[in-house]
Write an enzyme that holds these catalytic residues in place. Structure first.
Site, PDB file in Angstrom:
ATOM      1  CG  HIS A  51     -12.999   3.985  -2.577  1.00 16.95           C
ATOM      2  ND1 HIS A  51     -11.395   4.214  -2.962  1.00 16.95           N
ATOM      3  CD2 HIS A  51     -12.839   2.671  -2.380  1.00 16.95           C
ATOM      4  CE1 HIS A  51     -10.753   3.355  -2.293  1.00 16.95           C
ATOM      5  NE2 HIS A  51     -11.332   2.313  -2.138  1.00 16.95           N
ATOM      6  CD  GLU A  52     -15.686   0.412  -1.767  1.00 16.60           C
ATOM      7  OE1 GLU A  52     -15.463  -0.734  -2.041  1.00 16.60           O
ATOM      8  OE2 GLU A  52     -15.111   0.872  -0.845  1.00 16.60           O
ATOM      9  CG  HIS A  55     -11.928  -1.168  -5.412  1.00 17.30           C
ATOM     10  ND1 HIS A  55     -10.583  -1.080  -5.315  1.00 17.30           N
ATOM     11  CD2 HIS A  55     -12.379  -0.535  -4.072  1.00 17.30           C
ATOM     12  CE1 HIS A  55     -10.135  -0.663  -4.100  1.00 17.30           C
ATOM     13  NE2 HIS A  55     -11.267  -0.477  -3.266  1.00 17.30           N
ATOM     14  CG  ASP A  76      -8.056   0.066  -1.494  1.00 18.11           C
ATOM     15  OD1 ASP A  76      -8.899   0.982  -1.762  1.00 18.11           O
ATOM     16  OD2 ASP A  76      -8.247  -0.952  -0.704  1.00 18.11           O
TER      17      ASP A  76
END
Length: 177
Positions: free
Chosen positions: A115-116, A119, A125
């Site tokens: 997920h990070e 980014h 998000d």
């Protein structure tokens, strides 16, 4: 018609000058390489590597690789006791934290890492609450163990890096009109 004659004359002049003029297919751009440094991710180094590998196995226009000695990384990864978070300076550049608070709350560490990285790769998000959406983050249940981006997320990253890939030096060839 004038344009065709000009092109033909240009080809003839270039041929006389020793320049080879051929029709060429556009070369496929190589994947843009982003180097990450997980040396300060403490106990999460293996999880950070797993998050990078998840993206590498799914996207084609960008690859995440551990930074080689002597090179400055595009991405730095840290560990701390807070919540996971990412700070980007531009597409493919920045740093993120593998926060122990989310891990201690029961969130799946490979999902956090992927997920990070998402980014850094340009994805925001999306608080959908769906486990199938990697970028839903903590809005998905703690029981969610899906670390994989969905088809839309994959397509978005490929699209973002399709035009921003570093292009190696190459010969440009006149191919006519």
């Amino acid at each position: 018609m004038v344009l065709r004659r000009f092109a033909a004359a240009l080809v003839a002049v270039l041929a006389l000058a020793g320049v080879q003029v051929v029709g060429a297919e556009p070369a496929a751009a190589a994947a843009r390489i982003l180097y990450y440094d997980a040396s300060q991710a403490q106990e999460f180094v293996a999880v950070v590597n797993q998050g990078a590998q998840i993206w590498n196995s799914r996207v084609t226009n960008v690859q995440l690789l551990p930074v080689p000695a002597g090179r400055t990384p595009n991405i730095r990864v840290y560990a701390d006791n807070g919540w996971p978070r990412t700070y980007t300076s531009s597409l493919g550049n920045g740093y993120w934290y593998m926060g122990r608070e989310a891990v201690n709350d029961g969130y799946y560490p490979p999902r956090i890492a992927a997920h990070e990285f998402g980014h850094i790769l340009g994805l925001p998000d999306r608080r959908t609450g769906l486990c199938a959406d990697l970028m839903s983050g903590s809005s998905a249940p703690v029981s969610c163990t899906n670390p994989n981006p969905n088809a839309t997320e994959i397509a978005s990253v490929n699209r973002l890096f399709a035009t921003s890939a570093a292009v190696p030096a190459r010969e440009f060839v006149f191919s006519g009109f």
